[in-house]
Scaffold this motif. Structure first.
Motif, PDB file in Angstrom:
ATOM      1  N   VAL A   1      10.485  34.154  40.165  1.00 53.16           N
ATOM      2  CA  VAL A   1      10.018  34.075  41.732  1.00 53.16           C
ATOM      3  C   VAL A   1      10.894  34.886  42.569  1.00 53.16           C
ATOM      4  O   VAL A   1      12.000  34.781  42.814  1.00 53.16           O
ATOM      5  N   GLU A   2      10.035  35.979  43.137  1.00 50.86           N
ATOM      6  CA  GLU A   2      10.730  36.976  43.841  1.00 50.86           C
ATOM      7  C   GLU A   2      10.524  36.609  45.325  1.00 50.86           C
ATOM      8  O   GLU A   2       9.622  36.064  45.482  1.00 50.86           O
ATOM      9  N   SER A   3      11.364  37.165  46.076  1.00 50.96           N
ATOM     10  CA  SER A   3      11.543  36.923  47.427  1.00 50.96           C
ATOM     11  C   SER A   3      12.230  38.229  48.247  1.00 50.96           C
ATOM     12  O   SER A   3      12.803  38.838  47.351  1.00 50.96           O
TER      13      SER A   3
ATOM     14  N   ALA B   1      14.699  43.245  34.932  1.00 52.01           N
ATOM     15  CA  ALA B   1      14.193  44.289  35.425  1.00 52.01           C
ATOM     16  C   ALA B   1      13.361  44.297  36.624  1.00 52.01           C
ATOM     17  O   ALA B   1      12.770  43.113  36.621  1.00 52.01           O
ATOM     18  N   TRP B   2      13.525  45.205  37.486  1.00 52.40           N
ATOM     19  CA  TRP B   2      12.647  45.413  38.450  1.00 52.40           C
ATOM     20  C   TRP B   2      11.723  46.415  38.219  1.00 52.40           C
ATOM     21  O   TRP B   2      12.049  47.572  37.982  1.00 52.40           O
ATOM     22  N   TYR B   3      10.114  46.047  38.437  1.00 60.54           N
ATOM     23  CA  TYR B   3       9.054  47.211  38.698  1.00 60.54           C
ATOM     24  C   TYR B   3       8.583  47.285  39.687  1.00 60.54           C
ATOM     25  O   TYR B   3       8.536  46.469  40.653  1.00 60.54           O
ATOM     26  N   ARG B   4       7.755  48.354  39.800  1.00 60.20           N
ATOM     27  CA  ARG B   4       7.116  48.500  41.092  1.00 60.20           C
ATOM     28  C   ARG B   4       5.576  49.038  40.769  1.00 60.20           C
ATOM     29  O   ARG B   4       5.544  49.782  40.112  1.00 60.20           O
ATOM     30  N   GLN B   5       4.728  48.801  41.627  1.00 58.20           N
ATOM     31  CA  GLN B   5       3.180  49.134  41.487  1.00 58.20           C
ATOM     32  C   GLN B   5       2.671  49.424  42.858  1.00 58.20           C
ATOM     33  O   GLN B   5       2.651  48.460  43.756  1.00 58.20           O
ATOM     34  N   THR B   6       1.933  50.595  42.961  1.00 58.98           N
ATOM     35  CA  THR B   6       1.274  50.761  44.087  1.00 58.98           C
ATOM     36  C   THR B   6      -0.404  50.843  43.710  1.00 58.98           C
ATOM     37  O   THR B   6      -0.396  51.281  42.568  1.00 58.98           O
TER      38      THR B   6
ATOM     39  N   TYR C   1       6.995  44.757  44.279  1.00 61.99           N
ATOM     40  CA  TYR C   1       8.077  44.747  43.593  1.00 61.99           C
ATOM     41  C   TYR C   1       7.907  43.532  42.524  1.00 61.99           C
ATOM     42  O   TYR C   1       7.831  42.447  43.198  1.00 61.99           O
ATOM     43  N   TYR C   2       8.079  43.787  41.289  1.00 56.96           N
ATOM     44  CA  TYR C   2       7.809  42.737  40.302  1.00 56.96           C
ATOM     45  C   TYR C   2       9.229  42.580  39.467  1.00 56.96           C
ATOM     46  O   TYR C   2       9.672  43.455  39.029  1.00 56.96           O
ATOM     47  N   CYS C   3       9.413  41.317  39.442  1.00 57.15           N
ATOM     48  CA  CYS C   3      10.521  40.973  38.475  1.00 57.15           C
ATOM     49  C   CYS C   3      10.158  40.657  37.021  1.00 57.15           C
ATOM     50  O   CYS C   3       9.058  40.308  36.780  1.00 57.15           O
ATOM     51  N   ASN C   4      10.970  41.180  36.108  1.00 56.46           N
ATOM     52  CA  ASN C   4      10.693  41.328  34.713  1.00 56.46           C
ATOM     53  C   ASN C   4      11.895  40.529  33.813  1.00 56.46           C
ATOM     54  O   ASN C   4      13.042  40.980  34.105  1.00 56.46           O
TER      55      ASN C   4
ATOM     56  N   TRP D   1       6.496  37.960  33.883  1.00 49.26           N
ATOM     57  CA  TRP D   1       6.448  38.738  35.006  1.00 49.26           C
ATOM     58  C   TRP D   1       6.387  37.588  36.171  1.00 49.26           C
ATOM     59  O   TRP D   1       5.914  36.586  35.875  1.00 49.26           O
ATOM     60  N   GLY D   2       7.036  37.949  37.194  1.00 49.02           N
ATOM     61  CA  GLY D   2       6.877  37.031  38.435  1.00 49.02           C
ATOM     62  C   GLY D   2       5.546  37.561  39.240  1.00 49.02           C
ATOM     63  O   GLY D   2       4.780  38.556  38.528  1.00 49.02           O
ATOM     64  N   ARG D   3       5.165  36.884  40.193  1.00 45.73           N
ATOM     65  CA  ARG D   3       3.937  37.544  40.978  1.00 45.73           C
ATOM     66  C   ARG D   3       4.104  38.634  41.846  1.00 45.73           C
ATOM     67  O   ARG D   3       3.375  39.090  42.382  1.00 45.73           O
ATOM     68  N   GLY D   4       5.370  38.824  42.021  1.00 44.97           N
ATOM     69  CA  GLY D   4       5.667  40.211  42.929  1.00 44.97           C
ATOM     70  C   GLY D   4       6.033  39.967  44.344  1.00 44.97           C
ATOM     71  O   GLY D   4       5.410  38.818  45.059  1.00 44.97           O
TER      72      GLY D   4
END
Length: 115
Positions: free
Chosen positions: A5-7, A35-40, A91-94, A105-108
């Motif tokens: 769960v990201e916040s 890890a942290w990822y990001r997506q646009t 931004y997603y947590c992995n 993966w988290g929901r971002g």
């Protein structure tokens, strides 16, 4: 069942800083690479920072991103300094057991950098 769960996301002005948090459950946190990822929109998810399994630690990437883990709280953080509009993304947590695995993966959390 693994849950991440990201916040901490939100709207930030250019030049500002932000700290994202990801709380994990359902895993032995210290045994996982985090890890942290990001997506646009329209782009592939990209790796921002990663930290090895093991003891509490922190590592900086590209000078503006610092990933850290606090095992007692099953939490991984991502601090971003000197935010730029191009940092705008979800931004997603992995969490994964080994490099090369997809993991969980988290929901971002949305980060928007704008004046």
């Amino acid at each position: 069942q693994v849950q991440l769960v990201e916040s901490g996301g939100g709207l930030v002005q250019p030049g500002g800083s932000l700290r994202l948090s990801c709380v994990a459950s359902g895993i032995i946190f210290g045994n996982y690479i985090m890890a942290w990822y990001r997506q646009t929109p329209g782009k592939q998810r990209e790796l921002v920072a990663q930290i090895a399994y093991g003891a509490d630690a922190a590592t900086s990437v590209k000078g503006r991103f610092t990933i850290s883990r606090f095992n007692a709280k099953s939490t991984v953080y991502l601090e971003i300094k000197s935010l730029k509009p191009e940092d705008t993304a979800v931004y997603y947590c992995n969490a994964k057991r080994a490099i090369g695995l997809d993991g969980d993966w988290g929901r971002g959390t949305q980060v928007t950098v704008s004046s």
